[in-house]
Design a protein around this motif. Structure first.
Motif, PDB file in Angstrom:
ATOM      1  N   GLU B  46       0.832  -1.224   0.000  1.00 56.53           N
ATOM      2  CA  GLU B  46       0.000   0.000   0.000  1.00 56.53           C
ATOM      3  C   GLU B  46       0.855   1.258   0.000  1.00 56.53           C
ATOM      4  O   GLU B  46       1.884   1.321   0.675  1.00 56.53           O
ATOM      5  N   SER B  47       0.360   2.266  -0.717  1.00 54.89           N
ATOM      6  CA  SER B  47       1.057   3.556  -0.718  1.00 54.89           C
ATOM      7  C   SER B  47       0.327   4.495   0.227  1.00 54.89           C
ATOM      8  O   SER B  47      -0.898   4.523   0.284  1.00 54.89           O
ATOM      9  N   GLN B  48       1.104   5.251   0.940  1.00 49.17           N
ATOM     10  CA  GLN B  48       0.532   6.251   1.846  1.00 49.17           C
ATOM     11  C   GLN B  48       0.291   7.521   1.047  1.00 49.17           C
ATOM     12  O   GLN B  48       1.217   8.040   0.422  1.00 49.17           O
ATOM     13  N   VAL B  49      -0.941   7.998   1.052  1.00 46.21           N
ATOM     14  CA  VAL B  49      -1.250   9.215   0.286  1.00 46.21           C
ATOM     15  C   VAL B  49      -1.989  10.206   1.177  1.00 46.21           C
ATOM     16  O   VAL B  49      -2.842   9.822   1.988  1.00 46.21           O
ATOM     17  N   GLY B  50      -1.643  11.462   1.053  1.00 43.55           N
ATOM     18  CA  GLY B  50      -2.319  12.526   1.805  1.00 43.55           C
ATOM     19  C   GLY B  50      -3.343  13.203   0.916  1.00 43.55           C
ATOM     20  O   GLY B  50      -3.050  13.507  -0.237  1.00 43.55           O
ATOM     21  N   VAL B  51      -4.559  13.418   1.420  1.00 39.26           N
ATOM     22  CA  VAL B  51      -5.604  14.086   0.637  1.00 39.26           C
ATOM     23  C   VAL B  51      -6.041  15.342   1.393  1.00 39.26           C
ATOM     24  O   VAL B  51      -6.402  15.270   2.579  1.00 39.26           O
ATOM     25  N   ILE B  52      -5.970  16.470   0.703  1.00 43.64           N
ATOM     26  CA  ILE B  52      -6.382  17.737   1.341  1.00 43.64           C
ATOM     27  C   ILE B  52      -7.864  17.974   1.032  1.00 43.64           C
ATOM     28  O   ILE B  52      -8.259  18.036  -0.135  1.00 43.64           O
ATOM     29  N   VAL B  53      -8.641  18.075   2.082  1.00 47.85           N
ATOM     30  CA  VAL B  53     -10.077  18.321   1.932  1.00 47.85           C
ATOM     31  C   VAL B  53     -10.459  19.472   2.867  1.00 47.85           C
ATOM     32  O   VAL B  53      -9.701  19.826   3.777  1.00 47.85           O
ATOM     33  N   SER B  54     -11.657  20.033   2.666  1.00 47.96           N
ATOM     34  CA  SER B  54     -12.102  21.110   3.562  1.00 47.96           C
ATOM     35  C   SER B  54     -12.601  20.486   4.867  1.00 47.96           C
ATOM     36  O   SER B  54     -12.885  19.290   4.916  1.00 47.96           O
ATOM     37  N   GLN B  82      -4.463   9.484   4.321  1.00 46.81           N
ATOM     38  CA  GLN B  82      -4.372  10.402   5.473  1.00 46.81           C
ATOM     39  C   GLN B  82      -5.070  11.689   5.064  1.00 46.81           C
ATOM     40  O   GLN B  82      -4.741  12.250   4.027  1.00 46.81           O
ATOM     41  N   GLU B  83      -6.008  12.159   5.865  1.00 48.97           N
ATOM     42  CA  GLU B  83      -6.740  13.376   5.512  1.00 48.97           C
ATOM     43  C   GLU B  83      -6.091  14.591   6.154  1.00 48.97           C
ATOM     44  O   GLU B  83      -5.681  14.550   7.328  1.00 48.97           O
ATOM     45  N   TYR B  84      -6.007  15.670   5.408  1.00 52.82           N
ATOM     46  CA  TYR B  84      -5.464  16.941   5.923  1.00 52.82           C
ATOM     47  C   TYR B  84      -6.396  18.069   5.497  1.00 52.82           C
ATOM     48  O   TYR B  84      -7.036  17.998   4.451  1.00 52.82           O
ATOM     49  N   THR B  85      -6.435  19.114   6.316  1.00 52.58           N
ATOM     50  CA  THR B  85      -7.226  20.285   5.932  1.00 52.58           C
ATOM     51  C   THR B  85      -6.310  21.429   5.524  1.00 52.58           C
ATOM     52  O   THR B  85      -6.772  22.463   5.043  1.00 52.58           O
ATOM     53  N   ASP B  86      -5.031  21.225   5.698  1.00 52.05           N
ATOM     54  CA  ASP B  86      -4.081  22.316   5.508  1.00 52.05           C
ATOM     55  C   ASP B  86      -2.900  21.817   4.675  1.00 52.05           C
ATOM     56  O   ASP B  86      -2.358  20.752   4.932  1.00 52.05           O
ATOM     57  N   MET B  87      -2.482  22.608   3.666  1.00 47.45           N
ATOM     58  CA  MET B  87      -1.364  22.199   2.821  1.00 47.45           C
ATOM     59  C   MET B  87      -0.059  22.116   3.627  1.00 47.45           C
ATOM     60  O   MET B  87       0.783  21.257   3.370  1.00 47.45           O
ATOM     61  N   ALA B  88       0.080  23.008   4.612  1.00 42.83           N
ATOM     62  CA  ALA B  88       1.324  23.026   5.401  1.00 42.83           C
ATOM     63  C   ALA B  88       1.506  21.711   6.154  1.00 42.83           C
ATOM     64  O   ALA B  88       2.608  21.144   6.181  1.00 42.83           O
ATOM     65  N   ALA B  93       4.171  16.348   6.451  1.00 38.00           N
ATOM     66  CA  ALA B  93       4.088  14.880   6.443  1.00 38.00           C
ATOM     67  C   ALA B  93       4.850  14.310   5.245  1.00 38.00           C
ATOM     68  O   ALA B  93       5.526  13.291   5.345  1.00 38.00           O
ATOM     69  N   LEU B  94       4.763  14.990   4.103  1.00 40.12           N
ATOM     70  CA  LEU B  94       5.475  14.544   2.894  1.00 40.12           C
ATOM     71  C   LEU B  94       6.985  14.613   3.125  1.00 40.12           C
ATOM     72  O   LEU B  94       7.735  13.696   2.784  1.00 40.12           O
ATOM     73  N   ILE B  99       3.955  10.276   4.053  1.00 37.70           N
ATOM     74  CA  ILE B  99       3.130  10.043   2.863  1.00 37.70           C
ATOM     75  C   ILE B  99       4.016  10.170   1.629  1.00 37.70           C
ATOM     76  O   ILE B  99       5.076  10.797   1.685  1.00 37.70           O
ATOM     77  N   SER B 100       3.555   9.555   0.525  1.00 38.33           N
ATOM     78  CA  SER B 100       4.350   9.589  -0.706  1.00 38.33           C
ATOM     79  C   SER B 100       3.915  10.709  -1.642  1.00 38.33           C
ATOM     80  O   SER B 100       4.644  11.059  -2.555  1.00 38.33           O
ATOM     81  N   GLY B 101       2.706  11.233  -1.426  1.00 40.22           N
ATOM     82  CA  GLY B 101       2.221  12.297  -2.301  1.00 40.22           C
ATOM     83  C   GLY B 101       1.014  12.970  -1.677  1.00 40.22           C
ATOM     84  O   GLY B 101       0.396  12.434  -0.742  1.00 40.22           O
ATOM     85  N   ILE B 102       0.708  14.167  -2.180  1.00 33.59           N
ATOM     86  CA  ILE B 102      -0.439  14.937  -1.672  1.00 33.59           C
ATOM     87  C   ILE B 102      -1.393  15.169  -2.831  1.00 33.59           C
ATOM     88  O   ILE B 102      -0.970  15.595  -3.915  1.00 33.59           O
ATOM     89  N   ILE B 103      -2.695  14.898  -2.587  1.00 29.53           N
ATOM     90  CA  ILE B 103      -3.714  15.190  -3.607  1.00 29.53           C
ATOM     91  C   ILE B 103      -4.598  16.288  -3.033  1.00 29.53           C
ATOM     92  O   ILE B 103      -5.205  16.109  -1.976  1.00 29.53           O
ATOM     93  N   ASP B 104      -4.672  17.415  -3.733  1.00 28.47           N
ATOM     94  CA  ASP B 104      -5.500  18.528  -3.276  1.00 28.47           C
ATOM     95  C   ASP B 104      -6.791  18.517  -4.095  1.00 28.47           C
ATOM     96  O   ASP B 104      -6.811  18.956  -5.247  1.00 28.47           O
ATOM     97  N   VAL B 105      -7.842  18.010  -3.479  1.00 28.79           N
ATOM     98  CA  VAL B 105      -9.113  17.827  -4.197  1.00 28.79           C
ATOM     99  C   VAL B 105      -9.655  19.169  -4.696  1.00 28.79           C
ATOM    100  O   VAL B 105     -10.198  19.263  -5.801  1.00 28.79           O
ATOM    101  N   ASN B 106      -9.461  20.221  -3.892  1.00 29.24           N
ATOM    102  CA  ASN B 106     -10.056  21.520  -4.241  1.00 29.24           C
ATOM    103  C   ASN B 106      -9.235  22.314  -5.246  1.00 29.24           C
ATOM    104  O   ASN B 106      -9.658  23.384  -5.673  1.00 29.24           O
ATOM    105  N   GLN B 107      -8.069  21.835  -5.580  1.00 26.78           N
ATOM    106  CA  GLN B 107      -7.233  22.483  -6.603  1.00 26.78           C
ATOM    107  C   GLN B 107      -7.180  21.592  -7.837  1.00 26.78           C
ATOM    108  O   GLN B 107      -6.096  21.309  -8.370  1.00 26.78           O
TER     109      GLN B 107
END
Lengths: 385, 380
Positions: B46-54, B82-88, B93-94, B99-107
């Motif tokens: 499994e890959s660890q991925v960070g997702v930025i959501v509101s 992993q859920e995040y609300t803040d890019m910082a 974490a990256l 985590i191996s990458g960040i996905i920004d749903v709102n961008q």
């Protein structure tokens, strides 16, 4: 000063053998830097593969395939000739072969689509990603056909979808120069230090430790401390020359950018630590071996083993978990970890300093340990004699 | 008789024998240890991925999170989200490697990486497919609104048809991607025989050794002496390389294909070529014994380097830039003969390689013989 001068006279007389290992290092670095490290990995990039297509169908599917994958990979159409295909795979002209049978496009709208075929050479991880992409391409076509679209609408839509890609960028803390030629040169420097270090020091020690030379030296007015200091000074000067040569080489391959690179001091500190380790290996080899054949054997065993297990020739990402557990104790692995970290460094922070210091201290302590072991070995040999 | 004495004298030079045997055995063991677990390394994890959501998740964000958590590769989940609300926070974490990458749903599902690896490629491909499926549904509904249920069913995986891609297996039995390195070790072992070949000439040339001086004035013809010494050394070296082959085959379980005889044949001819090269170097090179030794080292190190001992892909690079070199480099010919049999099961290419190797060996031998004939010394 006599022993110091003698050290370099002996080096000069054995320069041709030392040149062999230097030549291998230079050849390797020249090719690797030009092929793998020619551009800094400032952004995310995917491998471009050479793919051969055997198109027996010559219809809309193959045209769509060529158009879809033609922008991402190098596609070439070949005849359905088993011998030609095997030759192409054998000489790695292409990494993957797709065979589209006659009537495939028509069969997509029938009850059961025909089977596609593929051939690949074992070992291409990029071919694995292409295959995943290829499967998704086929999946989209079938999905669109299931949605009620015609073949023409389907292939048009698949091409439209190609342009839908997410924006990918590197994090702000990532150095734009990561993976550049400076990193590449310093990545392979341990091979140079270990092979040349062992060869040079062993050859000098073989000459100095010959029985008749030793007998004459024992009667000389120079004290043993002075003689050893002369030798040690010679080794240090040789080590510094090798370090300077590495920095110069990095500057040449980076077209003058290495000397103004803020990472250079860290690269040099890391290289200095592995140089200490390599020179102590050279001292060990010089005292343990008695012949040139044995010396050559030791050079190859140590340099290749340490460089492979250290992740210098093969990236550590392909190591299994068990292998990584063992390689973590190999000094060259600490060097490679440091080198990668320095290559990617954008700013100096606590974590960077801690990891760098820890691995550098490990390298120096390993060098000291080997030196001490050699002294114990030599002392035991003298007692037995 | 002199052949037997030659074998006995070689056996007494045990350091040379030891290193000729120790080096390939040790290096092949290291390679087996390192690359033997390659199947584990390439097995998916499994890959660890960070997702930025509101903070107040929208429907789009909820749906994306659900799909991402549930998507599987085989039986395993593809991602640990992993859920995040803040890019910082996500960037920290990256940087820490959590985590191996960040996905920004709102961008527009913009992705941020810190490197180029397996996990990064997987994340990119997954997001790409997700976006393309969204567009596919949108466009399909626009074109065929009457099929809306079918469209949703199809995108969810309810498709009555599938395209299979059948693998046509290569004829050889060896599928290990890192066998190249094992073959390179054998290639280098064969070429290390050049040291023995060089040693033969040192023991026959009057200006190279005292024994050479005595033998030069002996009533026995030089050809007979050289032939006997060559044959004795060659037989002894064959025994050494067979020990290495047996070790690799039965202890390290290296797959050399369905049959061992082509491998044995290639090794014997490789030994011949290596020894003949050493003979030629010893005869043609002017200078001290040390210089000749150095040239032998340069020969087998250089040849093995270009056959891929240190870097496997170099053969492919040379094939593009200077293919003729691959056809005449002895180590490459040895490695390719193994590959053509073990990987491709191609006996034709196998014979082309070993015949070329044999011809090169004979050319080396011929040069050495011509140079040795009627050598006279003004002074030794």
């Amino acid at each position: 000063m006599q022993v110091f001068k003698l050290f370099f006279k002996l080096l000069r007389s054995n320069f041709k053998i030392i040149m062999v290992y230097l030549g291998v290092f230079l050849g390797m670095v020249t090719i690797l830097v030009n092929v793998q490290y020619s551009k800094a990995q400032s952004g995310y990039s995917q491998d471009r593969l050479d793919i051969a297509v055997v198109d027996d169908d010559n219809a809309a599917y193959s045209a769509a395939f060529m158009e879809f994958f033609g922008t991402k990979h190098n596609l070439v159409k070949i005849e359905n000739d088993e011998k030609e295909i095997a030759e192409g795979l054998y000489w790695r002209e292409y990494a993957y072969v797709v065979v589209i049978p006659k009537g495939f496009t028509e069969s997509l709208t029938g009850e059961k689509p025909m089977e596609l075929s593929k051939m690949e050479v074992p070992g291409s991880f990029s071919a694995g990603y292409f295959e995943a992409d290829f499967n998704m391409f086929n999946q989209k076509i079938l999905t669109l056909l299931e949605c009620g679209m015609t073949l023409e609408e389907t292939f048009q839509e698949v091409q439209n979808l190609k342009s839908v890609t997410p924006k990918v960028e590197m994090a702000s803390f990532v150095n734009e120069s990561q993976g550049d030629s400076t990193t590449g040169v310093f990545n392979h420097v341990p091979y140079f230090f270990i092979s040349v270090g062992i060869a040079a020091i062993s050859l000098v020690l073989h000459a100095i430790n010959q029985q008749e030379v030793k007998d004459r030296t024992e009667c000389s007015p120079e004290t043993i401390i002075k003689r050893n200091l002369g030798l040690i000074s010679g080794v240090i000067v040789m080590g510094i020359a090798m370090l300077a040569f590495s920095a110069l080489l990095a500057n040449v391959f980076s077209k003058g950018q290495a000397f103004t690179d803020k990472r250079l001091p860290f690269f040099l500190i890391n290289a200095f630590c592995v140089m200490v380790f390599s020179l102590s290996l050279g001292y060990f080899a010089g005292m343990v071996t008695k012949s040139e054949a044995a010396m050559n054997g030791m050079v190859n065993i140590f340099s290749l083993t340490l460089c492979f297990m250290g992740g210098i020739f093969v990236p550590p990402s392909v190591f299994g978990d068990n292998v990584k557990k063992v390689c973590q104790y190999i000094p060259t692995y600490w060097y490679t970890t440091n080198n990668d970290m320095i290559g990617k460094m954008a700013e100096v922070d606590n974590e960077f300093v801690t990891t760098l210091t820890k691995n550098c201290v490990g390298l120096i302590l390993s060098g000291i340990a080997i030196f001490v072991i050699t002294l114990v070995f030599v002392s035991a040999k003298r007692k037995r004699a | 008789m002199s052949g037997i004495y030659k074998i006995l004298s070689e056996l007494r030079s045990w350091p040379t024998l030891f290193w000729s045997l120790a080096f390939p055995i040790l290096l092949s063991t290291i390679f087996k240890f390192m690359f033997g677990g390659i199947a584990d390394a390439t097995t998916f994890s499994e890959s660890q991925v960070g997702v930025i959501v509101s903070a107040e998740k929208s429907e789009l964000e909820k749906e994306f999170l659900t799909v991402t958590k549930e998507v599987k590769l085989g039986d395993a989940s593809m991602f640990v989200v992993q859920e995040y609300t803040d890019m910082a926070d996500a960037t920290a974490a990256l940087k820490a490697g959590k985590i191996s990458g960040i996905i920004d749903v709102n961008q527009d599902f913009a992705i941020t990486f810190k490197g180029n690896g397996v996990a990064e490629s997987l994340i990119k491909v997954y997001v790409e497919q997700y976006l393309q499926n969204m567009k596919l549904v949108e466009d399909a509904i626009k074109l065929h609104p009457e099929n809306i249920e079918k469209i949703i069913g199809a995108v969810s995986g309810n498709i009555s048809k599938s395209v299979t891609v059948k693998a046509i297996e290569l004829k050889g039995a060896d599928k290990n991607p890192f066998s190249q390195y094992m073959y390179s070790v054998i290639g280098m072992t064969c070429l290390i025989a050049s040291n023995m070949g060089c040693y033969i000439t040192i023991m026959i040339q009057a200006d190279a050794s005292a024994l050479g001086a005595r033998r030069s004035v002996s009533p026995t013809g030089k050809a007979k002496i050289v032939f006997t010494d060559f044959l004795a050394s060659y037989l002894l070296y064959d025994v050494l390389s067979m020990m290495v082959l047996l070790y690799m085959r039965f202890v390290l379980q290296t797959d050399f294909g369905k049959n061992m005889w082509p491998v044995v044949l290639a090794t014997l001819i490789g030994n011949f070529c290596g020894m003949a090269a050493g003979l030629m170097i010893g005869v043609c090179a002017r200078g001290s014994v040390r210089k000749k030794d150095g040239l032998c080292v340069a020969f087998f190190m250089g040849s093995s380097f270009f056959a891929g001992l240190q870097w496997g892909d170099i053969v492919r690079i040379i094939e593009k830039k200077a293919p003729l070199f691959n056809r005449i480099n002895p180590a490459t010919l040895i490695v390719n003969s193994f590959k053509s049999w073990a990987v491709f099961g191609d006996i034709t290419n196998f014979f082309i390689n070993i015949v070329t190797l044999l011809v090169i060996g004979l050319i080396f031998l011929l040069i050495a013989v011509l140079k040795l004939r009627r050598t006279k010394y003004a002074s030794i």
